[in-house]
Motif scaffolding. Structure first.
Motif, short mmCIF file in Angstrom:
data_model
loop_
_atom_site.label_atom_id
_atom_site.label_comp_id
_atom_site.label_asym_id
_atom_site.label_seq_id
_atom_site.Cartn_x
_atom_site.Cartn_y
_atom_site.Cartn_z
N LEU A 76 -15.16 53.77 -6.44
CA LEU A 76 -15.17 55.10 -7.06
C LEU A 76 -15.93 55.07 -8.38
N SER A 77 -15.69 54.04 -9.17
CA SER A 77 -16.37 53.91 -10.45
C SER A 77 -17.87 53.74 -10.26
N THR A 78 -18.26 52.91 -9.30
CA THR A 78 -19.68 52.65 -9.05
C THR A 78 -20.39 53.87 -8.48
N LEU A 79 -19.79 54.49 -7.46
CA LEU A 79 -20.44 55.61 -6.79
C LEU A 79 -20.52 56.87 -7.65
N CYS A 80 -19.46 57.14 -8.41
CA CYS A 80 -19.40 58.40 -9.16
C CYS A 80 -19.66 58.25 -10.65
N GLY A 81 -19.77 57.02 -11.12
CA GLY A 81 -20.03 56.80 -12.53
C GLY A 81 -18.87 57.21 -13.42
N VAL A 82 -17.65 57.02 -12.93
CA VAL A 82 -16.46 57.40 -13.70
C VAL A 82 -15.75 56.17 -14.23
N ASP A 83 -14.95 56.37 -15.26
CA ASP A 83 -14.10 55.31 -15.78
C ASP A 83 -12.80 55.32 -15.00
N VAL A 84 -12.39 54.14 -14.53
CA VAL A 84 -11.20 54.04 -13.69
C VAL A 84 -10.32 52.90 -14.18
N VAL A 85 -9.03 53.13 -14.19
CA VAL A 85 -8.08 52.06 -14.44
C VAL A 85 -6.92 52.23 -13.46
N VAL A 86 -6.49 51.10 -12.88
CA VAL A 86 -5.34 51.09 -11.98
C VAL A 86 -4.41 50.00 -12.48
N VAL A 87 -3.14 50.36 -12.67
CA VAL A 87 -2.12 49.40 -13.08
C VAL A 87 -1.00 49.46 -12.07
N VAL A 88 -0.64 48.31 -11.50
CA VAL A 88 0.46 48.26 -10.55
C VAL A 88 1.39 47.10 -10.94
N PHE A 89 2.65 47.24 -10.56
CA PHE A 89 3.63 46.19 -10.80
C PHE A 89 4.08 45.67 -9.45
N SER A 90 4.07 44.35 -9.30
CA SER A 90 4.46 43.73 -8.04
C SER A 90 5.96 43.90 -7.81
N PRO A 91 6.42 43.58 -6.60
CA PRO A 91 7.86 43.64 -6.34
C PRO A 91 8.65 42.73 -7.30
N CYS A 92 7.99 41.70 -7.84
CA CYS A 92 8.64 40.80 -8.80
C CYS A 92 8.46 41.28 -10.24
N ASN A 93 7.93 42.50 -10.39
CA ASN A 93 7.72 43.15 -11.69
C ASN A 93 6.60 42.52 -12.51
N LYS A 94 5.65 41.89 -11.84
CA LYS A 94 4.49 41.31 -12.52
C LYS A 94 3.37 42.36 -12.53
N PRO A 95 2.76 42.64 -13.71
CA PRO A 95 1.71 43.66 -13.78
C PRO A 95 0.36 43.14 -13.32
N TYR A 96 -0.38 43.99 -12.64
CA TYR A 96 -1.76 43.72 -12.23
C TYR A 96 -2.58 44.94 -12.63
N SER A 97 -3.82 44.71 -13.06
CA SER A 97 -4.65 45.84 -13.47
C SER A 97 -6.10 45.60 -13.10
N CYS A 98 -6.80 46.72 -12.96
CA CYS A 98 -8.23 46.70 -12.66
C CYS A 98 -8.82 47.90 -13.38
N GLY A 99 -9.94 47.71 -14.07
CA GLY A 99 -10.52 48.84 -14.78
C GLY A 99 -12.01 48.69 -14.98
N HIS A 100 -12.69 49.82 -15.04
CA HIS A 100 -14.13 49.85 -15.28
C HIS A 100 -14.42 50.93 -16.30
N PRO A 101 -15.01 50.72 -17.43
CA PRO A 101 -15.65 49.49 -17.84
C PRO A 101 -14.65 48.40 -18.21
N SER A 102 -13.51 48.75 -18.81
CA SER A 102 -12.46 47.75 -19.05
C SER A 102 -11.12 48.48 -19.12
#
Length: 143
Positions: A28-54
């Motif tokens: 989505l970030s690449t195709l549309c040129g938008v800033d994106v961030v996704v934050v999820v917590f695992s079932p064990c409550n560990k955070p994971y994140s992905c974002g563009h540009p950061s």
């Protein structure tokens, strides 16, 4: 769909789905040129994140750690929510207007047919009488 009970299956599914969500966010970030961030917590409550540009730059902008000098500016999230509500109301209004236009056309059609039939049968024919079988069918469908 229900929550998985087996913990090992849950963790494997979470990892695969998390990677899929992150891949879609990157696309989505690449195709549309938008800033994106996704934050999820695992079932064990560990955070994971992905974002563009950061993740940090987007989160700072989102949380407004460095607010602009104009502090009276309305919150963009509130504005987006209001716009979404307005759009939904407009869609409903458009559907109602189309439905009303169809009803008026049907009424004209029935009145015209009623005049033709009245001259032949001398029986008054109204929209209510013509719509009665339709209404009965609709009530049967609802049951």
């Amino acid at each position: 769909m229900a929550r998985m009970q087996n913990q090992s299956n849950l963790q494997v599914t979470f990892s695969k789905r998390r990677d899929g969500v992150f891949k879609k966010a990157t696309e989505l970030s690449t195709l549309c040129g938008v800033d994106v961030v996704v934050v999820v917590f695992s079932p064990c409550n560990k955070p994971y994140s992905c974002g563009h540009p950061s993740v940090e730059s987007i989160m700072n902008r989102f949380l407004r750690e460095n607010p602009p000098t104009d502090t009276d500016a309305p919150n963009p999230i509130v504005i987006a929510h209001q716009n979404a509500n307005t759009d939904e109301i407009n869609r409903k209004l458009n559907r109602l207007e189309i439905s009303l236009k169809k009803e008026k056309n049907m009424e004209k059609h029935f009145k015209h047919r009623g005049k033709n039939l009245q001259s032949k049968n001398s029986v008054p024919l109204t929209f209510k009488i013509c719509a009665r079988p339709w209404k009965l069918r609709m009530n049967k469908l609802k049951e």
